[in-house]
Design a protein around this motif. Structure first.
Motif, PDB file in Angstrom:
ATOM      1  N   UNK A 238       0.827  -1.211   0.000  1.00 26.57           N
ATOM      2  CA  UNK A 238       0.000   0.000   0.000  1.00 26.57           C
ATOM      3  C   UNK A 238       0.862   1.262   0.000  1.00 26.57           C
ATOM      4  N   UNK A 239       0.329   2.313  -0.594  1.00 23.94           N
ATOM      5  CA  UNK A 239       1.007   3.609  -0.611  1.00 23.94           C
ATOM      6  C   UNK A 239       0.067   4.672  -0.069  1.00 23.94           C
TER       7      UNK A 239
ATOM      8  N   UNK B 188      -4.489  -2.213   2.868  1.00 25.95           N
ATOM      9  CA  UNK B 188      -4.475  -3.531   2.241  1.00 25.95           C
ATOM     10  C   UNK B 188      -4.323  -4.576   3.340  1.00 25.95           C
ATOM     11  N   UNK B 189      -5.051  -5.661   3.254  1.00 23.57           N
ATOM     12  CA  UNK B 189      -5.001  -6.717   4.258  1.00 23.57           C
ATOM     13  C   UNK B 189      -3.954  -7.748   3.838  1.00 23.57           C
TER      14      UNK B 189
END
Length: 92
Positions: free
Chosen positions: A21-22, A27-28
């Motif tokens: 993620x950014x 995000x999982x």
């Protein structure tokens, strides 16, 4: 041969994911891995795997991560001489 290591115990948690993620994105992770870190701790486990029985003076907390660390150290035959701390040190 006798070996004594002195240092800080860190619990390393690595998240396994297929996307990094950014920004504010979430995000999982699909899984995670727990390992033990710190220079002295790493060296003690390395020696144990090579058949050298080490002693280790290190920080150990009375929490589930500290108990997991002590259990794994015992499995590898590492003699722990704990320096009591309130909580385990985590690294993500």
């Amino acid at each position: 041969m006798q070996v004594l290591f002195i240092g800080q115990t860190y619990i390393d948690v690595t998240f396994i994911t297929d996307h990094m993620p950014t920004g504010d994105e979430k995000h999982v992770a699909s899984a995670y891995a727990v390992s033990f870190g710190g220079n002295a701790v790493t060296a003690a486990f390395c020696c144990a795997k090579l058949g050298i029985v080490p002693d280790l003076i290190a920080t150990v907390a009375n929490d589930w991560l500290g108990r997991m660390f002590q259990d794994m150290s015992a499995k590898y035959g590492i003699s722990i001489h704990p320096r009591k701390v309130n909580t385990s040190s985590l690294s993500f």
